[in-house]
Design an enzyme around this catalytic site. Sequence first.
Site, PDB file in Angstrom:
ATOM      1  N   ARG A 168      42.790 -10.687  58.960  1.00 16.53           N
ATOM      2  CA  ARG A 168      43.518  -9.855  58.177  1.00 16.53           C
ATOM      3  C   ARG A 168      45.101  -9.944  58.435  1.00 16.53           C
ATOM      4  O   ARG A 168      45.329  -9.848  59.584  1.00 16.53           O
ATOM      5  CB  ARG A 168      43.240  -8.273  58.284  1.00 16.53           C
ATOM      6  CG  ARG A 168      44.132  -7.348  57.500  1.00 16.53           C
ATOM      7  CD  ARG A 168      43.677  -6.024  57.485  1.00 16.53           C
ATOM      8  NE  ARG A 168      43.783  -4.999  58.447  1.00 16.53           N
ATOM      9  CZ  ARG A 168      43.331  -3.745  58.288  1.00 16.53           C
ATOM     10  NH1 ARG A 168      43.142  -3.224  57.306  1.00 16.53           N
ATOM     11  NH2 ARG A 168      43.644  -3.137  59.570  1.00 16.53           N
ATOM     12  N   ASP A 449      44.901   3.797  64.552  1.00 15.86           N
ATOM     13  CA  ASP A 449      45.467   2.643  64.293  1.00 15.86           C
ATOM     14  C   ASP A 449      46.812   3.155  63.437  1.00 15.86           C
ATOM     15  O   ASP A 449      46.964   4.436  63.124  1.00 15.86           O
ATOM     16  CB  ASP A 449      44.835   1.517  63.462  1.00 15.86           C
ATOM     17  CG  ASP A 449      44.358   1.987  62.132  1.00 15.86           C
ATOM     18  OD1 ASP A 449      44.396   2.957  61.745  1.00 15.86           O
ATOM     19  OD2 ASP A 449      43.553   1.045  61.533  1.00 15.86           O
TER      20      ASP A 449
END
Length: 535
Positions: A168, A449
């Site tokens: 990613r 996160d």
Amino acid sequence: MGTNSVSSRHALQLEPEITKSHTDVLSEDALTFLSALVEKFADRVPGLLAERVKRQEKFDNGGLPDFLPETQSIRDGDWTIKGIPQDLQDRRLEITGPPERKMVINALNANVKVFMADFEDSFSPTWDGVLDGQRNLTDAINRTITFTNSQNGKHYQLNEDPAVLICRVRGLHLTEKHVLWQGKPIPGSLFDFALYFYRNHKQLLENGSGPYFYLPKLQAYQEAAWWSDVFSFAEDHAGLERGTIKATVLIETLPAVFEMNEILHALKDNIVALNCGRWDYIFSYIKTFKNHPDRVLPDRQVVTMDKPFLNAYSRLLVKTCHKRGAMAMGGMAAFIPSKDPEKNAWVLDKIKSDKSLEANNGHDGTWVAHPGLADTAKEVFDAALGERINQLDVSRDEDAPITAVELIAPSEGERTEEGMRHNIRVAVQYIEAWISGNGCVPIYGLMEDAATAEISRASIWQWIKHGKALSNDKIVTADFFRQCLEEEMVVLKQELGEEKYNNGRYEQAASMMESLTTSDDLTDFLTLPGYELLD
């Protein structure tokens, strides 16, 4: 490459200059490829970001997102994506995490089908961290990666049959300030893509896999079209067949849910799946409706996938993907295992019910943040799939059409002082970790996160803006928030202990939280001011 490419390489400035320890990552050939990409594609990014701002202005002035009339023919058309490689057809369970050396080994060895190595939401992009992360992934692809814990001597190495690796890259809004083009930082997404693709595509194909990517934070099909052009350029440069690069796009912004067909169509040679990036999606819902007092969310803890607007999003994603031959990935379970048996039983039960909802909706797979939860999540999908490797046969054709009204429905639930104070402690601890170089942090039983921290601070910003009352009838004002922040910093100091608190950057994080939460305008991403504080 031609002389133009070589000359454009010299237009790239690195600050600081490459150290000997990173010459293998930033080789001249890799930088020449990067410079060709930057020269061709970087100047289109500001325009794409400007379109986001223009669209948001419409929402700020009372407009509501909806399906685009001008792309009706794409939605009505009879077309499918190019196809899905063999090693991406069974993605019943994926694990995610930053590209740190020990993490990469453990994740690839976990009882999962895919590891998404993350340069975005679970990663704090320090310069050394970015470069070391690229090296770690190359070593993993070359099957040479090992790690020895210096404290206890424990040795880690790859098992025989590791999970499939997907990278990613950073979102379009993030830059790489250590690499300048014509005096300006280049897009972080191009830096991450260029290095991973250039350094690894040959070995990945030799391994029977390929250069696979997750694309985050897209808001419009024009952004997907930009990525399609980037992929085509890279494939042509490497002499690869068109469609060799494969991408999974996260549908994690509210505007993007109205353009899923268009995003699939714009990337149809390269795309294999869409993913329900649920935490960012909730954050995007808050951002999109920041000026709408009737769409203010309740406590973060109660905004779960069974809420009507989230369940509609999940079902529409499944229906859209499967109609086009693409896979529909579920979202992240952010829980982490607990050493307390009673608490752990509660966690496993939560995982089961969450993943059952996704499997029943027709998703082809799902995410976990911790290897300790892999077995539980996988069991749910194993049971749902039976002999199948995915649920592409689930069309949801009998569903009534999902409307814009359902996708933007207000969410019921209480706003509580306890929830607000919890959000403050979570956000401050996450910001402190992020500006210290760590983007993936266990806090109060969840793997936090950037997306989950964004919800925490954006919710309070919106409560202040609209003067919302809490369940105890207290009105949320900037002053009340500041008082809570001050009091929760005392609580944090007690929880963490004086030494850890004083050695950390908690005061700086609190100051940033205060600024983000009480500003007149909602800051787009906390990682933007945070990045200024990183080496």
